[in-house]
Design an enzyme around this catalytic site. Structure first.
Site, PDB file in Angstrom:
ATOM      1  N   HIS A  56      -6.567  -3.222   9.530  1.00 44.17           N
ATOM      2  CA  HIS A  56      -7.812  -3.924   9.207  1.00 44.17           C
ATOM      3  C   HIS A  56      -8.569  -4.132  10.520  1.00 44.17           C
ATOM      4  O   HIS A  56      -8.945  -5.247  10.865  1.00 44.17           O
ATOM      5  CB  HIS A  56      -7.510  -5.263   8.526  1.00 44.17           C
ATOM      6  CG  HIS A  56      -6.829  -5.114   7.201  1.00 44.17           C
ATOM      7  ND1 HIS A  56      -6.482  -6.190   6.409  1.00 44.17           N
ATOM      8  CD2 HIS A  56      -6.424  -4.006   6.504  1.00 44.17           C
ATOM      9  CE1 HIS A  56      -5.893  -5.750   5.295  1.00 44.17           C
ATOM     10  NE2 HIS A  56      -5.846  -4.428   5.339  1.00 44.17           N
TER      11      HIS A  56
ATOM     12  N   GLU B 120       0.807  -1.230   0.000  1.00 39.61           N
ATOM     13  CA  GLU B 120       0.000   0.000   0.000  1.00 39.61           C
ATOM     14  C   GLU B 120       0.839   1.280   0.000  1.00 39.61           C
ATOM     15  O   GLU B 120       0.354   2.346   0.363  1.00 39.61           O
ATOM     16  CB  GLU B 120      -0.943   0.019   1.214  1.00 39.61           C
ATOM     17  CG  GLU B 120      -1.955  -1.104   1.246  1.00 39.61           C
ATOM     18  CD  GLU B 120      -2.941  -1.092   0.096  1.00 39.61           C
ATOM     19  OE1 GLU B 120      -2.792  -0.277  -0.833  1.00 39.61           O
ATOM     20  OE2 GLU B 120      -3.858  -1.923   0.130  1.00 39.61           O
TER      21      GLU B 120
ATOM     22  N   HIS C 147     -12.190  -3.383   3.177  1.00 41.75           N
ATOM     23  CA  HIS C 147     -10.745  -3.445   3.362  1.00 41.75           C
ATOM     24  C   HIS C 147     -10.314  -3.081   4.796  1.00 41.75           C
ATOM     25  O   HIS C 147      -9.858  -3.956   5.530  1.00 41.75           O
ATOM     26  CB  HIS C 147     -10.090  -2.512   2.322  1.00 41.75           C
ATOM     27  CG  HIS C 147      -8.602  -2.532   2.335  1.00 41.75           C
ATOM     28  ND1 HIS C 147      -7.834  -2.203   1.242  1.00 41.75           N
ATOM     29  CD2 HIS C 147      -7.716  -2.823   3.321  1.00 41.75           C
ATOM     30  CE1 HIS C 147      -6.555  -2.322   1.549  1.00 41.75           C
ATOM     31  NE2 HIS C 147      -6.462  -2.691   2.809  1.00 41.75           N
TER      32      HIS C 147
ATOM     33  N   HIS D  61      -2.302   2.304   8.892  1.00 35.56           N
ATOM     34  CA  HIS D  61      -3.366   1.619   8.154  1.00 35.56           C
ATOM     35  C   HIS D  61      -3.602   0.264   8.811  1.00 35.56           C
ATOM     36  O   HIS D  61      -2.651  -0.491   9.026  1.00 35.56           O
ATOM     37  CB  HIS D  61      -2.952   1.428   6.687  1.00 35.56           C
ATOM     38  CG  HIS D  61      -3.799   0.421   5.966  1.00 35.56           C
ATOM     39  ND1 HIS D  61      -5.168   0.552   5.845  1.00 35.56           N
ATOM     40  CD2 HIS D  61      -3.487  -0.752   5.351  1.00 35.56           C
ATOM     41  CE1 HIS D  61      -5.639  -0.491   5.174  1.00 35.56           C
ATOM     42  NE2 HIS D  61      -4.648  -1.295   4.870  1.00 35.56           N
TER      43      HIS D  61
HETATM   44 ZN   LIG Z   1      -4.810  -3.162   3.987  1.00 30.90          ZN
END
Ligand SMILES: [Zn+2]
Length: 222
Positions: A101, A80, A162, A99
């Site tokens: 999840h 990413e 996501h 970032h």
């Molecule tokens: Zn991710």
């Protein structure tokens, strides 16, 4: 930035990546963490490598990515890296990006739902709501474009099907916000089990945002 400054940043990224798993807002090898790296003639960032267990990751495993996307380091950068690069490009005040999840935030994102102003702490993310960016395949420029748009005027967003992104002036503030967003996502999810959460008005949210601003809690550290 001095060599000692870069070393401190490296240690901070590793600590933040481990802390997000310890806090329960991320599991396994998913998620990633970065921090802006400024040398005299260089403007880029340091980011966690792709597919690495955070407990096995050392300071030297991080990858340097330049503004043009060129990566340097012992591993490939997180898949990413594009949205990290594009957020740093678009938002000069951002010094770090987390970032994850996170389970509750991602649950809402799987319903294509952002988080409306059901609780005043939504304002911590910078606005009257936390948006959910439309779905795009992980690692793509399309996903990055969606993320930058969803973060416009905000410090956090969800990514449909996501996860979530939280940004801050520092690693500490980005991590703190990611934990806050997951807490809000959990509370919103719980409220949805009982009924339709009642939302605060724009006027009330504007009052809270002004109050946060007065307290200096939302100003980037310069
Ligand atoms: Zn991710």
């Amino acid at each position: 930035m001095s060599a000692a400054g870069e070393q401190a940043l490296r240690s901070g990224i590793v600590a933040t990546a481990r802390a997000m798993n310890a806090a329960g807002i991320n599991r396994g090898r998913s998620g990633n963490v970065s921090a802006r790296l400024r040398h005299e003639a260089f403007d880029g960032f340091l980011i966690t490598p792709t597919g690495f267990r955070y407990d096995a990751m050392g300071d030297d495993d991080l990858v340097v990515v330049a503004r043009d996307g060129t990566a340097t380091g012992p591993h490939l950068p997180s898949s990413e890296w594009r949205f990290h690069r594009d957020i740093y490009r678009a938002r000069p005040e951002v010094g770090a990006i987390v970032h994850t999840h996170a389970p509750f935030a991602t649950t809402l994102a799987c319903l294509d739902r952002g988080i409306p102003p059901f609780h005043y702490m939504i304002a911590r993310a910078g606005g009257r709501d936390i948006r959910c960016a439309p779905y795009a395949t992980f690692g793509t420029q399309e996903l990055s474009d969606h993320a930058v748009r969803a973060l416009d005027g905000r410090r956090a967003c969800l990514l449909a099907h996501h996860g979530m992104i939280a940004v801050g002036a520092s690693l500490e503030s980005a991590l703190e916000l990611a934990v806050e967003v997951e807490t809000l996502a959990e509370m919103y999810w719980r409220a949805l089990q009982v009924g339709e959460p009642v939302l605060l008005s724009d006027r009330e949210m504007d009052v809270v945002m002004r109050k946060f601003d007065t307290y200096g809690q939302l100003r980037p550290a310069t």
